[in-house]
Design a protein around this motif. Structure first.
Motif: not given
Length: 312
Positions: A124-125, A77-79, A92-94
Motif C-alpha cells: 500500500v503506497a 499480518e503477523e500471522a 503480509g502488508e507493506l
C-alpha cells in the motif's frame, strides 16, 4: 488476509468516517458496507457510529472497539508473515510513503521489481512531501518513508539509498536553453519553487545559500505543491525551476523543455529511506530495505529514459 471481514469494514469506515470512501477502498458497494456495519452493531448490541447531523462519528462503543480492530489487523499480518516465513517467503502488508518525486517517477518501477521476488507481499503506497511522509511514519501510518533531501530527526533512522541530481529547467525558447549561466543570473528571472516542507525546496535553498545566493535575493514568483505543476508552469513561460533529473527526462525527449547549467553549482542529494528508530527492520520491511540498498540504482531510469547498470 485472515482478518475478520466485519472488523475490517469497521476499521476502514472508522478511518475515513465516510461510508462511500470506505466502499471504494474495500471494493464494495456502499449498501454492502452499511450492511456489514449494521450486522456488527447487532452483534455487539450497541451503535458503533453516530450518523446524525449529516456527519459520521464514532460512538463511545465504536471508539472502544477501534483499538482492538487495529490489533486484529496487526495480528492478521503477523500471522500471515509467520506462516510465509516458515517456508522462507515474505508475505503480509507493506505500507510505504514516498515524497512526490520518488512516488511518481521511481516507486512504481521499484515496487514492480520487488513484487517479482516477493509476490505475496501486499503493498500500500501513498505520497506527499517529505515532511508529511515523516509525520505519517512517526504516527505509524506507514512502515517506511522514502524521502528527499537532508533530514535530521532523533525518532527515526534515515538511510540513503540513491543519489539524485537536480537540474535547472527552462522553456524551450528561453535564452538560457542549453547554455551555461552565472549564479547571479538566477536573481534576474522568476523562479518557481515547491512548497515549504518539500525536500526538493530545502535542497535547492541550501545549495544556493552555500554558493552565496540567499532566498531574499531570488524572484520566487510561484510556489506549487507538485513537480508536474512546476514543469507545466515552466512550459507556460512563467519562470524557471529546479527539479529532479528523473522528473524532466520525458519533457526533454520531446523538446517541450530544455536544460540550463549554473556555473559552479552542483545540486546533488540523496534519496533516503526512513524507518522507526530501534532494531533493524525485519520481515517484508527489512526485505524492502535491503532491496533498496542493493537494487535501486540498477533499476532507476536514466535521464534519457534508459536503465543504468550497476557498473555505470
Amino acid at each position: 488476509m485472515i482478518e475478520n471481514f466485519r472488523l475490517r469494514v469497521f476499521r476502514v469506515v472508522a478511518h475515513h468516517l465516510n461510508f462511500s470512501r470506505a466502499a471504494e477502498e474495500l471494493l464494495l458497494t456502499q449498501p454492502a458496507v452499511t450492511q456489514q456495519i449494521k450486522a456488527l452493531e447487532e452483534e455487539f448490541g450497541v451503535p458503533l457510529f453516530d450518523r446524525g447531523g449529516g456527519h459520521i462519528s464514532l460512538t463511545p462503543g465504536g471508539a472502544a472497539l477501534l483499538p482492538f480492530a487495529e490489533k486484529m489487523k496487526t495480528l492478521s499480518e503477523e500471522a500471515t508473515a509467520a506462516v510465509a516465513g516458515a517456508y522462507g517467503q515474505q508475505a503480509g502488508e507493506l505500507a510505504l510513503g514516498a515524497s512526490q518525486t520518488i512516488g511518481q517517477y521511481l516507486l512504481p518501477k521499484l515496487i514492480a521489481s520487488f513484487l517479482h521476488s516477493y509476490p505475496k507481499v501486499h503493498i500500500v503506497a501513498r505520497s506527499g512531501n517529505s515532511d508529511a511522509m515523516l509525520e505519517a511514519l512517526v504516527a505509524r501510518e506507514i512502515h517506511l518513508a522514502l524521502i528527499e533531501g537532508p533530514e535530521q530527526r532523533q525518532d527515526v533512522r534515515i538511510e540513503p539509498f540513491m543519489e539524485d541530481h537536480m537540474v535547472l529547467v527552462v522553456p524551450a525558447s528561453h535564452e538560457w536553453a542549453n547554455h551555461e549561466i552565472q549564479l547571479s543570473d538566477l536573481a534576474t528571472q522568476p523562479l518557481l519553487m515547491r512548497e515549504f516542507g518539500s525536500g526538493s525546496r530545502r535542497v535547492v535553498e541550501q545549495a544556493l545559500a552555500a554558493a552565496g545566493l540567499k532566498s531574499k535575493d531570488l524572484k520566487i514568483s510561484i510556489e506549487l505543491d507538485s513537480t508536474e505543476g512546476l514543469l507545466s508552469a515552466v512550459e507556460a513561460g512563467l519562470g524557471v525551476t529546479f527539479v529532479s533529473r528523473w522528473a524532466v527526462r520525458n519533457h526533454i525527449a520531446v523538446g517541450s523543455l530544455k536544460l540550463s547549467r549554473v556555473s559552479g553549482l552542483k545540486l546533488s542529494r540523496k534519496f533516503s529511506m526512513a524507518y522507526m528508530a530501534g532494531p533493524e527492520p525485519s520481515g517484508s520491511i527489512g526485505e524492502f530495505r535491503r532491496f533498496l540498498l542493493t537494487r535501486s540504482e540498477e533499476l532507476a531510469p536514466r535521464a534519457t529514459g534508459k536503465r543504468t547498470s550497476a557498473s555505470e
